[in-house]
Design an enzyme around this catalytic site. Structure first.
Site, mmCIF file in Angstrom:
data_model
loop_
_atom_site.group_PDB
_atom_site.id
_atom_site.type_symbol
_atom_site.label_atom_id
_atom_site.label_comp_id
_atom_site.label_asym_id
_atom_site.label_seq_id
_atom_site.Cartn_x
_atom_site.Cartn_y
_atom_site.Cartn_z
ATOM 1 N N PRO A 83 5.435 9.367 5.260
ATOM 2 C CA PRO A 83 4.239 8.518 5.184
ATOM 3 C C PRO A 83 3.218 9.043 4.185
ATOM 4 O O PRO A 83 2.939 10.241 4.118
ATOM 5 C CB PRO A 83 3.701 8.560 6.618
ATOM 6 N N CYS A 84 2.661 8.084 3.405
ATOM 7 C CA CYS A 84 1.831 8.476 2.274
ATOM 8 C C CYS A 84 0.348 8.262 2.507
ATOM 9 O O CYS A 84 -0.460 8.533 1.630
ATOM 10 C CB CYS A 84 2.259 7.670 1.043
ATOM 11 N N ASN A 85 -0.034 7.784 3.687
ATOM 12 C CA ASN A 85 -1.428 7.399 3.913
ATOM 13 C C ASN A 85 -2.427 8.480 3.502
ATOM 14 O O ASN A 85 -3.474 8.200 2.930
ATOM 15 C CB ASN A 85 -1.660 7.065 5.395
ATOM 16 N N TYR A 87 -2.080 10.816 1.315
ATOM 17 C CA TYR A 87 -1.974 11.268 -0.071
ATOM 18 C C TYR A 87 -2.355 10.188 -1.075
ATOM 19 O O TYR A 87 -2.479 10.453 -2.253
ATOM 20 C CB TYR A 87 -0.542 11.732 -0.375
#
Length: 349
Positions: A83-85, A87
């Site tokens: 999950p990239c939230n 970054y």
């Protein structure tokens, strides 16, 4: 050689589709699905329907933080788009300090447990700068420590023929005891492709009965506002009457009520949609349908997303473009098959 692929944070299957559809000149080298995991139930249903309809039990709906990996079958390759939230450059960039920042460690845990021959990890471009660059350095060090030679690269998918400006860091790792070197595929073979959003959405026309093609109802005010916004403009760059202007303090986000420029790739497809963050058609005063958004992500029209319209929008926005994933998987297969291909140096040192 057939590589059995395991996926963590699998999403709706952009990576999975790219993997099982990857094809090179040596048919003995290919990738097959082994198992996948995601925390969202509708996303898992989408993955099962499209990637492994004959083996639905191999997709595990579970939170990775409490998931027992000991029940999983052996694999030869691992993919994890963690999950990239935390970054994302659009978000607060909490990096390691955020809720999702440390989830990559479960990919490291899987590498330790299964020791696959290679892996592919994916995240947003903002990963490189999170925590002043310390997060990215730490992730690379941990991947190296568990026994892999890693090649990170910031892929600009629009350069690879994808009809969307989407920049993602992809890390490919090959186990240290394997004498295979990964080379970043060059975008050169794809520069001739017509990757305008108009071509992606209109050619061929979307069938009337296509999956996930419901229109979003626009309020009269939104329709009026969009009629003043020209292709490529947004709510802040267009000349709007006083009653249609947005009273937003602080940052003027460029994607608010932004209409596509039909002669360019789309701007980045995201999972959001409220507050004017849908992607808006260049000619018609409306948001794109989920099927149109899926085309920008290069999902085939036969790909059926399962869930509410809002959930499907999120699934599509969180995915890796199918054809972008396919290009990278084909490069990996070529490396193992000993087939040379156009390559470039990594742009991340």
């Amino acid at each position: 050689m057939i590589f059995r692929l395991g996926e963590l944070f699998c999403g709706p299957g952009g990576i999975g589709w790219g993997a099982i559809n990857a094809s090179i000149n040596n048919p003995n080298y290919r990738i097959i699905h082994q198992w996948a995991n995601d925390y969202d139930e509708s996303t898992c249903k989408t993955y099962r329907y499209n990637i492994c309809p004959n083996a639905p039990e191999t997709v595990y709906h579970a939170d990775i933080r409490t998931f027992d990996m000991s029940q999983l079958a052996p694999i030869d390759a691992l993919a994890f788009g963690f999950p990239c939230n935390d970054y994302s450059v659009v978000g607060e960039q909490k990096g390691m300090d955020g809720t999702f920042g440390s989830l990559y460690t479960y990919g490291v845990k899987a590498l330790k447990k299964f020791k696959p021959m290679w892996f592919l990890a994916e995240n947003v471009g903002g990963l490189k700068s999170a925590n002043n660059g310390h997060a990215f350095t730490k992730i690379l060090e941990e991947l190296h420590t568990v026994g892999y030679t890693v090649t990170p690269h910031l892929y600009k998918f629009e350069d690879y023929g994808i009809p969307q400006t989407r920049h993602r860091i992809i890390i490919v790792g090959i186990r240290n005891d394997i004498s295979v070197k990964f080379n970043v595929p060059s975008p050169a073979p794809f520069t001739h492709l017509n990757n305008t959003c108009r071509n992606a959405i209109e050619n061929p026309p979307i069938p009337q009965d296509a999956f996930n093609n419901e229109f979003t109802k626009q309020s009269d005010q939104v329709v009026r506002r969009l009629n003043y916004i020209k292709p490529g403009q947004n709510a802040f760059t267009a000349e709007l009457p006083e009653d249609l202007r947005l009273n937003v303090k602080g940052a003027k986000i460029s994607q608010i009520y932004k209409r596509l420029d039909p002669n360019k790739p789309s701007y980045t497809v995201t999972g959001s949609g409220g507050g004017g963050t849908h992607i808006y058609h260049w000619a018609e005063p409306r948001a794109l349908t989920n099927r149109e958004r899926a085309r920008l992500q290069t999902f085939p029209d036969t790909y059926k997303f399962i869930g509410t319209k809002e959930n499907v929008r999120k699934q599509i926005g969180m995915a890796v473009p199918c054809n972008g994933a396919k290009i990278i998987f084909e490069a990996i297969l070529n490396c193992f098959a000993g087939i040379t291909y156009n390559s470039i140096e990594s742009n991340i040192n």
